[in-house]
Design an enzyme around this catalytic site. Structure first.
Site, short mmCIF file in Angstrom:
data_model
loop_
_atom_site.label_atom_id
_atom_site.label_comp_id
_atom_site.label_asym_id
_atom_site.label_seq_id
_atom_site.Cartn_x
_atom_site.Cartn_y
_atom_site.Cartn_z
CG PHE A 122 4.08 -3.98 2.98
CD1 PHE A 122 4.29 -4.02 4.35
CD2 PHE A 122 4.55 -5.04 2.21
CE1 PHE A 122 4.95 -5.08 4.94
CE2 PHE A 122 5.22 -6.10 2.79
CZ PHE A 122 5.41 -6.13 4.17
CG ASP A 123 -0.57 2.59 3.21
OD1 ASP A 123 -0.83 3.09 2.10
OD2 ASP A 123 -0.37 3.26 4.23
CE LYS A 124 4.34 6.33 -1.22
NZ LYS A 124 4.66 7.46 -0.32
CE LYS B 258 -1.70 6.13 3.96
NZ LYS B 258 -1.39 4.85 4.51
#
Length: 902
Positions: free
Chosen positions: A578-580, A5
């Site tokens: 959820f994003d990781k 990200k």
């Protein structure tokens, strides 16, 4: 090398708003008020502890840098308020995404088109009408799927060229923005929800007002207006004529600075109630036990009515002048009706209890406001600024961005900044809700209001006082009531239609009774009882008290909820995505494995990779370089000519030899040593991100890098499932194997990977079709997915402007255990709202039936009516003490030590 990200932060900063204090404010600041327009005299109410000899010019006359008006300045130059110029928000460039239903469309950032606009009413309607009048434009609306709000303009290419439309749209936007403005005031002197309705009604009927909204709980008036038709002074004069004061609110404070609640109401309200009660009792004693003419107790009760009904009579006159019927009007009419029929005691008793209920309700709401204001009181008023070798104490408002301040052990940090010298632990509970102090070192952020626990720190200031995280949290909490949820809107609609209907019924009812043979006096007294029984006092206050208490409790627990609507939406969530990276994992990759091929040493493998990775700023590169540094390896010299291959890895030279470091895709179509592919598979199955290293024609081996799972992530997911969350999903940009590995360790139902940001939006919308879904991310590159979910929940808001801007609910720390707390509080708040509505409507329903059947007297109806009002306020205030039943911080939750990927 898999692409983690990006962490670029948005630069948009919320607009500053000037400073306000209210009842119970104990700030010690100086008021050298330089107001150049007429306010009521500064009245210091009971309990005021201000030092009145201070010297900063508040709200209206800041003596700062000269006010420079640049292009697009929207200030009213004819107005007496002098504001700090707000730091500009980030304006995104125009876009040309296709229209939602097909066809062509142009998108303009709403903040750039209409600065400060947030919804489809008022100023936006003017912009919409102006744009639709242009040839070729077919539709104009707001669009939010890009993570920020845009004006979406549908058009026909044959009717208008794209560049021509862009020029036209920008010119039209500038014209509309120049003419139609919005403004927010703090309202002084409101003692009830009726007062808010009176002000809103009066202002909304002024020529040039597009929209006017008054939030009683947060004491704010927000207007959108045509500056060619009226000035802000016109609005202030109109409100002043109603007996209320307006002032510009200050960033980071909830309550009023000037009159500590404003006007006579806070000073006289309770004394008048006490006087009314004493006169009521005296009249009763005189009638029962004293040999006096009947006129004497009647006069005493008349005085009691005048005392108890002082503010109610004043409010009802204002309402009638605006041809409105509200609760206060109903109460006054009922009391006067009783008096006319000779029931003076009942009339006085009604107004005594009504005013007593209002006074107690007002104090209860002040308690909720002060619980929010107590957050802003955590910030010191002065900072120790280093100037050369000297330390100078300055008011925090005067400390410039970039200044160096010194924070001693035991002191609160006065301003947001970055540590430049010193290491210490800081207690961040006031901002993030974390109960354990957090270790900080040079380069780390610190926040205003946190406590330095151990050693001396020197901090470089990054934000002025009014833009600190603390100030922005307080502002958002104060404004939260304006974002009304379904329960609030239902109560308001019911109240507005209920009052006039009850008034009509109270006039028709005695006529019907008289026609049926009931004596006139009894018929009118029963109509008065009906008026009291049906007055929707409890209904009016049922939801604002709960919302204000809940957002205050959330803020104290390290959770920012931006409005009542989001409390209700969060309470209804049944699925969480959820994003990781940065959410379930820490977001800092570490080298876990170095597997050299036969004949190659670990030192050669790691040293070669680290030498070329030292040229890169990628997080995975940092992990490799740090690992080599920890092991004390001396890196081979001569690394140069770095080339990054997106999503695959890097190429560089070491001396004259080519070196490649990346995933298997970087070496696609090339023969690999037989042992490499199985090793890559093994590491990826274990949740690691792999990097194959080749120098010249020799494959040196494979490196395994992984992120670390957040402490407590597994426990949080278990708690959420126990709380009734039916589906938990991870949405990741990483490869599918790594994502599945982490999902299984955390206990999630599903992992979807690899996903681009647009794919996450699609996944959230798919989940949303089955059940209400919340998206949890770090607010950086998750903005579109946060916007697409029913509720967007961002983590780490204390350090992220993006999280504060884009999410509906913000966990101020990086602690996932705050999520079950937020969910539990939202459900408790929604439950309390429903309970309050049931109490309000239930008591009114029973009393109406009893009044129609003649089963209740006026005095009994008054007691039950006012009792129900105080009951719903007290029930709402219970939320101030809400505590999570789950773990409060990561130290109470077992850590998950398995390596995971980033």
């Amino acid at each position: 090398m898999s692409e983690p990200k990006k962490s670029a932060r948005f630069s948009n900063i919320r607009e500053k708003k000037p400073h306000v204090h209210g009842p119970g404010c104990k700030h010690d600041h100086a008021h050298d008020h330089g107001h150049d327009h007429a306010h009521e005299p500064h009245v210091h109410g009971p309990g005021c502890k201000h030092g009145h000899d201070h010297g900063h010019g508040h709200a209206h006359a800041h003596e700062d840098k000269p006010h420079v008006h640049g292009p697009g300045c929207n200030h009213d130059h004819d107005h007496g308020h002098h504001h700090h110029a707000p730091r500009p928000k980030r304006i995104r460039p125009p876009g040309n995404r296709p229209a939602e239903g097909g066809g062509t469309a142009l998108q303009l950032d709403l903040e750039g088109a209409l600065p400060g606009e947030t919804d489809e009413v008022g100023r936006f309607e003017k912009l919409e009408a102006a744009l639709k009048s242009h040839h070729g434009v077919t539709d104009v609306h707001l669009r939010r799927d890009a993570g920020h709000t845009e004006v979406c303009i549908h058009y026909q290419p044959e009717g208008v060229a794209p560049q021509q439309l862009l020029t036209l749209a920008q010119y039209t936007s500038a014209t509309v923005a120049g003419r139609y403005h919005h403004h927010t005031w703090f309202v002084r002197g409101m003692d009830s929800g009726d007062a808010a309705a009176v002000i809103e009604h009066a202002v909304s009927r002024m020529n040039g007002i597009l929209s006017a909204s008054v939030a009683y709980a947060s004491e704010r008036l927000v207007v959108e207006y045509d500056r060619e038709a009226l000035t802000l002074e016109d609005v202030e004069a109109r409100v002043k004529s109603l007996g209320y004061g307006l002032e510009v609110p200050t960033a980071g404070h909830v309550c009023s600075h000037h009159a500590h609640g404003g006007g006579l109401a806070p000073l006289l309200e309770m004394p008048l109630v006490v006087a009314a009660g004493v006169l009521l009792a005296v009249g009763w004693l005189l009638e029962r036990f004293a040999p006096v003419p009947a006129l004497v107790p009647t006069l005493v009760w008349a005085l009691s009515m005048a005392s108890g009904g002082f503010f109610a009579i004043k409010g009802s006159v204002q309402s009638l002048l605006q041809r409105r019927i509200d609760i206060e009007t109903m109460m006054v009419v009922a009391a006067l009706g009783a008096a006319v029929l000779g029931a003076w005691f009942e009339g006085a008793f009604l107004l005594f209890l009504f005013s007593a209920g209002h006074a107690l309700e007002h104090r209860a709401m002040d308690k909720a406001r002060r619980s929010i204001e107590s957050l802003s009181a955590l910030r010191p008023e002065v900072a120790r600024v280093r100037r050369g070798e000297e330390l100078v104490e300055l008011p925090v408002e005067e400390v410039a961005q970039g200044a160096r301040i010194v924070v001693r052990p035991g002191d609160r940090v006065p301003l947001d900044g970055i540590i430049r010298e010193g290491k210490s632990s800081l207690d961040q509970a006031a901002i993030t809700g974390e109960s354990i102090p957090v270790a900080k070192q040079p380069g780390d952020e610190v926040f205003s209001g946190t406590i330095n626990c151990e050693a001396l720190l020197e901090v470089e200031v990054t934000r002025p006082a009014s833009e600190s995280v603390l100030a922005r949290v307080v502002d958002m909490v104060a404004q939260a009531e304006a974002q009304k949820g379904p329960n609030q809107r239902f109560a308001q609609r019911l109240e507005r239609t209920f009052a006039p209907l009850v008034m009509i019924a109270a006039l028709v009812f005695p006529v019907v009774l008289v026609l049926l043979g009931t004596p006139l006096k009894e018929a009118v007294l029963r109509a008065v009882a009906l008026l009291v029984a049906a007055s929707p006092c409890a209904l009016a206050i049922s939801t604002p008290s709960a919302v204000l208490s809940a957002v205050a409790a959330a803020a104290r627990g390290g959770v920012l909820v931006k409005g009542g609507i989001y409390l209700e939406l969060l309470a209804g969530v049944r699925a969480i995505a959820f994003d990781k990276t940065g959410t379930l994992t820490v977001g800092r990759p570490q080298l876990l494995t170095a597997s050299p091929t036969p004949g190659v040493s670990r030192e050669e493998l790691l040293g070669t990779a680290a030498a070329v990775e030292s040229l890169s700023a990628h997080p995975l590169a940092h992990a490799v370089v740090q690992a080599a540094s920890r092991e004390g390896l001396s890196l081979p010299p001569g690394a140069k000519d770095l080339e990054a291959i997106h999503g695959q890895g890097i190429r560089a030279k070491l001396g004259e030899e080519a070196v490649e470091v990346g995933n298997l895709a970087l070496f696609a179509g090339q023969p690999l040593p037989p042992e490499l592919a199985p090793e890559v598979n093994r590491l990826e199955e274990a949740g690691q991100t792999t990097m194959v290293v080749r120098r010249g024609s020799r494959f040196l081996g494979v490196l395994g890098v992984a992120d670390t799972l957040r402490s407590g992530a597994q426990q949080t997911v278990q708690e959420l499932k126990r709380a009734g969350i039916e589906r938990t999903v991870m949405l990741s940009g990483d490869n599918a194997r790594v994502a599945r590995s982490i999902a299984s360790r955390v206990g999630l139902d599903e992992a979807r990977a690899p996903l681009m940001p647009a794919d996450k939006v699609t996944a959230v919308r798919e989940l949303g079709k089955e059940r209400s879904v919340a998206m949890v991310g770090d607010g950086v590159n998750d903005a579109p997915a946060l916007a697409a979910a029913a509720v967007g929940v961002a983590m780490g808001g204390a350090g992220s402007d993006a999280a504060l801007e884009t999410a509906d609910v913000v966990l101020m720390s990086d602690d996932l255990s705050r999520l079950p707390f937020a969910l539990g509080l939202a459900r408790a708040a929604t439950s309390v709202m429903r309970q309050n509505l049931m109490i309000a409507l239930g008591v009114s329903g029973v009393l109406i039936i009893a009044a129609i059947l003649g089963l209740t007297r006026i005095s009994e109806a008054v007691v039950l009516h006012e009792g129900s009002t105080l009951l719903v306020v007290a029930n709402g205030l219970r939320l101030l003490g809400y505590k999570s039943s789950g773990p409060r911080d990561a130290s109470e939750v077992p850590a998950v030590s398995q390596p995971t990927a980033g």
